[in-house]
Design an enzyme around this catalytic site. Structure first.
Site, PDB file in Angstrom:
ATOM      1  N   ASP A 188       0.865  -1.195   0.000  1.00 40.15           N
ATOM      2  CA  ASP A 188       0.000   0.000   0.000  1.00 40.15           C
ATOM      3  C   ASP A 188       0.891   1.231   0.000  1.00 40.15           C
ATOM      4  O   ASP A 188       1.695   1.429   0.908  1.00 40.15           O
ATOM      5  CB  ASP A 188      -0.903  -0.011   1.242  1.00 40.15           C
ATOM      6  CG  ASP A 188      -1.938   1.109   1.233  1.00 40.15           C
ATOM      7  OD1 ASP A 188      -1.967   1.921   0.271  1.00 40.15           O
ATOM      8  OD2 ASP A 188      -2.737   1.177   2.192  1.00 40.15           O
ATOM      9  N   GLY A 290      -9.056  -0.667   6.780  1.00 47.87           N
ATOM     10  CA  GLY A 290      -9.080  -0.230   8.180  1.00 47.87           C
ATOM     11  C   GLY A 290      -8.533   1.173   8.318  1.00 47.87           C
ATOM     12  O   GLY A 290      -7.820   1.667   7.440  1.00 47.87           O
TER      13      GLY A 290
HETATM   14  O1  OSB Z   1      -4.440   3.150   3.618  1.00 50.26           O
HETATM   15  O2  OSB Z   1      -5.327   1.441   4.468  1.00 50.26           O
HETATM   16  C1  OSB Z   1      -4.811   2.544   4.612  1.00 50.26           C
HETATM   17  C2  OSB Z   1      -4.416   3.318   8.345  1.00 50.26           C
HETATM   18  C3  OSB Z   1      -4.717   4.666   8.356  1.00 50.26           C
HETATM   19  C4  OSB Z   1      -4.981   5.296   7.169  1.00 50.26           C
HETATM   20  C5  OSB Z   1      -4.986   4.596   5.968  1.00 50.26           C
HETATM   21  C6  OSB Z   1      -4.716   3.240   5.941  1.00 50.26           C
HETATM   22  C7  OSB Z   1      -4.400   2.605   7.157  1.00 50.26           C
HETATM   23  C8  OSB Z   1      -4.041   1.206   7.257  1.00 50.26           C
HETATM   24  C9  OSB Z   1      -4.272   0.535   8.580  1.00 50.26           C
HETATM   25  O3  OSB Z   1      -3.491   0.594   6.374  1.00 50.26           O
HETATM   26  C10 OSB Z   1      -5.316  -0.489   8.549  1.00 50.26           C
HETATM   27  C11 OSB Z   1      -5.682  -0.919   9.951  1.00 50.26           C
HETATM   28  O4  OSB Z   1      -4.986  -1.794  10.481  1.00 50.26           O
HETATM   29  O5  OSB Z   1      -6.653  -0.383  10.521  1.00 50.26           O
HETATM   30 MG    MG Z   2      -4.879   2.010   1.886  1.00 54.07          MG
END
Ligand code: OSB
Ligand code: MG
Length: 368
Positions: A188, A290
């Site tokens: 990501d 998430g």
């Molecule tokens: O891009 O998925 C994302 C957390 C904060 C903002 C964006 C993202 C994320 C995560 C964490 O990837 C996912 C989680 O464990 O809640």
């Molecule tokens: Mg993401």
């Protein structure tokens, strides 16, 4: 049903470990919780925005104002026949979907409790067990990352997602793939790249990734379509998809092959389900993203993930990966086979720990 009053609370919760992405580091959360009241019952929602406007335009303080001055006044005292209509009431608000979703999801919880059924059933969810993955933030070193992955795999998680950013991408992913040749792996970028980086992004094709998430600009689909033509790894959009209309447009131009659905980003359960249905009817896999949610947001994510289109492991993982103690009882737990088993209690299915919430509250306001 008429919502009679809405209570807002801001709670502060330390993460058990800092979480780093291409847009910044989070060490603790400032979370807005929403409690809606009607007919002697109540429902809970969680605003999933970050503390600052770096994932999207929303942030804790701006969401508080939008909730207090626009979403709550637009919702209170209006007759609604179903939870779907909760978001219709505030449809005049541009953007700010995480603020709107906090109330919308709370209304769904309330309606499920009113009927005495679990929220997943009200939504039409079918899956008994939800396949879980983990999102691992950027680490100090590759060896620290490898160790972290090992821990999560031993806990049973079915898919590992790592965060990448310029300078921490090809070599790091190669190290992970070398150590774990068989695992389901994704990356990501949270919008850290441009089409100038297509060469490096194409080299990631070597690693048999399930998907690459939001490599390009947060509001783009055109360049993603161009990138998808040049790489074989499926692109999954996160930030760019705010509605079923966005999903339709992105899929029609080939900007992605997979969609990450986040309740807050799309404005709540009704919009999330529209995207899920649209994608399922076209054989496009979706999964639940998430936002480092505490228990209430996590419980809503679990209910949503029971819908049949959620065929890929989501970023929905155990409470203990985030918090020493969560805001719900019991905490979210993950089985050794990397699943969460849905619960049969009415509403979100977990008891909200109001004592703990009260102790962590730094401000609250009641709008009626
Ligand atoms: O891009 O998925 C994302 C957390 C904060 C903002 C964006 C993202 C994320 C995560 C964490 O990837 C996912 C989680 O464990 O809640
Ligand atoms: Mg993401």
């Amino acid at each position: 049903m008429k919502i009679e009053r809405i209570e807002l609370r801001e709670v502060h919760l330390q993460l058990v470990a800092p979480f780093e992405t291409s847009f910044g580091v989070t060490t603790g959360r400032r979370i807005i919780l929403v409690k809606v009241f009607a007919e002697g019952l109540h429902g809970w929602g969680e605003c999933t925005c970050n503390e600052g406007p770096f994932y999207n335009h929303e942030a804790t303080d701006t969401a508080w104002i939008v909730l207090r001055d626009y979403v709550a006044p637009g919702t209170i005292g209006k007759e609604i026949n179903s939870p779907e209509e909760a978001s219709t009431l505030t449809a005049g608000i541009r953007g700010n979907k995480m603020a709107r979703a906090a109330v919308e999801t709370a209304v769904w919880d309330l309606e499920a409790r009113r009927r005495g059924i679990p929220l997943w059933q009200l939504l039409g969810g079918a899956q008994e067990e939800i396949p879980c993955g983990v999102s691992i933030g950027l680490q100090e070193s590759d060896s620290a990352l490898l160790k972290k992955i090992e821990t999560e795999l031993s806990a049973g998680y079915q898919r590992i997602k790592i965060k990448i950013k310029p300078g921490r991408d090809y070599e790091m992913t190669r190290a992970v793939r070398k150590e774990f040749p068989e695992i389901r792996l994704t990356v990501d970028a949270n919008s850290a790249y441009t089409l100038q980086d297509v060469e490096m992004l194409r080299r990631l094709d070597e690693f048999d990734l399930m998907l690459i998430e939001q490599p390009l600009a947060y509001d783009d689909i055109i360049d993603h379509a161009e990138l998808q033509r040049q790489i074989s790894t499926p692109i999954c959009l996160d930030e760019s998809i705010l509605s079923v209309e966005d999903a339709r447009k992105a899929l029609s131009i080939g900007a992605c092959r997979i969609i990450n659905i986040k309740l807050g980003r799309v404005g709540g359960h009704a919009a999330a389900r529209r995207i899920e249905t649209y994608c399922r009817e076209r054989n496009v896999p979706v999964w639940c993203g998430g936002m480092l949610e505490a228990g209430i947001g996590r419980a809503h994510n679990i209910a949503m993930s029971t819908l049949p289109g959620f065929v890929m492991p989501g970023d929905v993982s155990a409470s203990k990966r985030y918090w020493k103690e969560d805001l719900i009882i019991p905490p979210v737990e993950v089985t050794p086979r990397g699943t969460i088993i849905k619960r049969s209690d009415p509403g979100i299915g977990y008891e909200v720990n109001e004592t703990r919430i009260a102790a962590l509250t730094v401000r609250n306001e009641v709008i009626s």
